[in-house]
Design a protein around this motif. Structure first.
Motif, PDB file in Angstrom:
ATOM      1  N   ILE A 143       3.777   4.962   4.510  1.00 47.41           N
ATOM      2  CA  ILE A 143       2.814   5.766   5.277  1.00 47.41           C
ATOM      3  C   ILE A 143       3.555   6.828   6.089  1.00 47.41           C
ATOM      4  CG2 ILE A 143       2.817   4.415   7.401  1.00 47.41           C
ATOM      5  CD1 ILE A 143      -0.297   4.534   7.296  1.00 47.41           C
ATOM      6  N   GLY A 203       0.820  -1.205   0.000  1.00 41.89           N
ATOM      7  CA  GLY A 203       0.000   0.000   0.000  1.00 41.89           C
ATOM      8  C   GLY A 203       0.854   1.255   0.000  1.00 41.89           C
ATOM      9  N   GLU A 211      -5.293   3.073   5.423  1.00 37.22           N
ATOM     10  CA  GLU A 211      -4.181   2.154   5.188  1.00 37.22           C
ATOM     11  C   GLU A 211      -3.892   1.319   6.432  1.00 37.22           C
ATOM     12  OE1 GLU A 211       0.480   2.129   3.740  1.00 37.22           O
ATOM     13  OE2 GLU A 211      -0.829   3.789   3.139  1.00 37.22           O
ATOM     14  N   PHE A 245      -3.907   4.553  -1.365  1.00 32.65           N
ATOM     15  CA  PHE A 245      -4.758   5.140  -0.342  1.00 32.65           C
ATOM     16  C   PHE A 245      -4.659   6.660  -0.366  1.00 32.65           C
ATOM     17  CE2 PHE A 245      -3.606   0.900   0.942  1.00 32.65           C
ATOM     18  CZ  PHE A 245      -4.785   0.368   1.452  1.00 32.65           C
ATOM     19  N   GLY A 285       3.310  -1.316   3.818  1.00 33.63           N
ATOM     20  CA  GLY A 285       2.815  -0.036   3.331  1.00 33.63           C
ATOM     21  C   GLY A 285       3.785   1.112   3.516  1.00 33.63           C
TER      22      GLY A 285
END
Length: 367
Positions: A108, A55, A94, A88, A106
């Protein structure tokens, strides 16, 4: 500038914690997993996995993920295990996807990572690497604001109450000895909470006099005639502060370390390639942005935005710890226990194999 002053900037990246949001990175929409991936002949699956689900946000601060996907670095390292992706537009979604098992790894921001870790009592994720630093600026209308002292009495936009940039600005205001009520945004400066997608129109119409915002919003305002009055990175030691991390589900890390190592190697290789091929990398990132968001960034926005982001394998753990401390001091977060939030074992293994120095977890590593 005294060392304590830039450390106070650490409020910035954690301000989103009470709201469980990273509005400052709110570009890109939810995307379906990709199909039709080209897998090299003779390639083998890693850890017996059919796929690894990655992600990220459709944002230049996630350039490593954008370029790594576009140029096939992740798929190369994963072999016959398919690299699948989900895009996202906010940290909470997420984190939810990571918790539910919808994604495994991910890219982030620091605030949702820390919040997710704290909310789960340290049971749902680990930060396993760094990705980017910087990319946040105070952009103003030069006709109304000519110096930092002129900010007093003006209307300044931030992405959302309590988000990363909102608290960064509130903290900077406090350092000027100005008073602002955090909740209402009223005081010596009026803080206007405005979604990053809306702020350029508000700036153009004159309803706000400036904005403390991340890229590419900052460069969009400059393209409209705004002036960068302050780059937040100048307020930090060595002009570095974490803006993007790599996280992984603890369960996935425990069960599939080889797959995690492959993704980390791809990330390190991607950053190395970006540094060696900046123009091609910028074009690749923009091409991926166009695919993810439906629209590429124009050069007068992309070029300065890209320049202000510093890619790094180092998660800059010390800045994360300081961010948490200052968020607590601001009354925005109860004291979190961040011990164990990092596991940099596999990243340091990858770096050692490339002859690069190890990175530090600031004493917050998993035992």
């Amino acid at each position: 500038m005294p060392a304590t002053k830039p450390l106070r900037r650490t409020l910035a990246a954690l301000a989103a914690l009470p709201l469980l949001v990273l509005a400052g990175c709110g570009y890109g929409s939810q995307a379906k997993d990709d199909g039709g991936v080209d897998i090299a002949a003779g390639a083998e699956k890693i850890d017996g996995l059919d796929s690894v689900r990655i992600g990220y946000f459709g944002n230049v601060t996630h350039a490593t993920a954008l370029v790594g996907k576009q140029k096939g670095f992740f798929q190369k390292e994963l072999g016959a295990t398919e690299a699948k992706y989900a895009v996202f537009n906010a940290g909470p979604s997420e984190i939810e996807a990571l918790n539910s098992g919808s994604i495994d790894i991910g890219w982030i921001g620091p605030s949702p990572a820390i919040n997710g870790y704290a909310k789960s009592d340290g049971k749902n994720l680990r930060i396993i690497g760094g990705s980017a630093s910087g990319g946040v600026k105070l952009v103003v209308n030069p006709e109304k604001i000519k110096s930092l002292k002129d900010v007093k009495g003006k209307r300044i936009a931030t992405p959302q109450l309590g988000n990363t940039q909102d608290v960064a600005f509130l903290n900077w205001v406090a350092e000027q000895s100005w008073k602002v009520d955090a909740q209402s945004g009223k005081g010596d400066v009026t803080v206007v909470r405005s979604d990053n997608k809306v702020t350029p129109d508000a700036f153009k119409s004159g309803s706000v006099d400036g904005a403390w915002v991340p890229e590419p919003t900052a460069s969009k305002l400059v393209a409209q005639g705004g002036k960068v009055l302050l780059d937040e990175s100048t307020l930090w030691p060595d002009e570095k502060f974490v803006i993007t991390n790599i996280i992984v589900s603890q369960k996935f890390l425990e069960e599939h370390p080889k797959a995690v190592e492959a993704v980390l190697k791809a990330s390190v290789d991607t950053n190395e390639w970006i540094e060696a091929n900046p123009d091609e990398a910028k074009a690749a990132a923009n091409e991926q942005l166009a695919q993810d968001t439906g629209k590429a960034l124009p050069s007068d926005v992309l070029d300065p935005a890209w320049k202000s982001i510093r890619l790094t394998d180092d998660p800059l753990a010390a800045t994360l710890e300081a961010q948490a401390d200052h968020a607590v001091k601001a009354g925005l977060l109860e004291q979190p226990d961040l011990n164990g939030i990092y596991d940099l074992t596999l990243l340091n293994k990858v770096l050692k194999a490339k002859g690069e120095p190890a990175v530090d977890d600031a004493g917050l590593g998993a035992q």
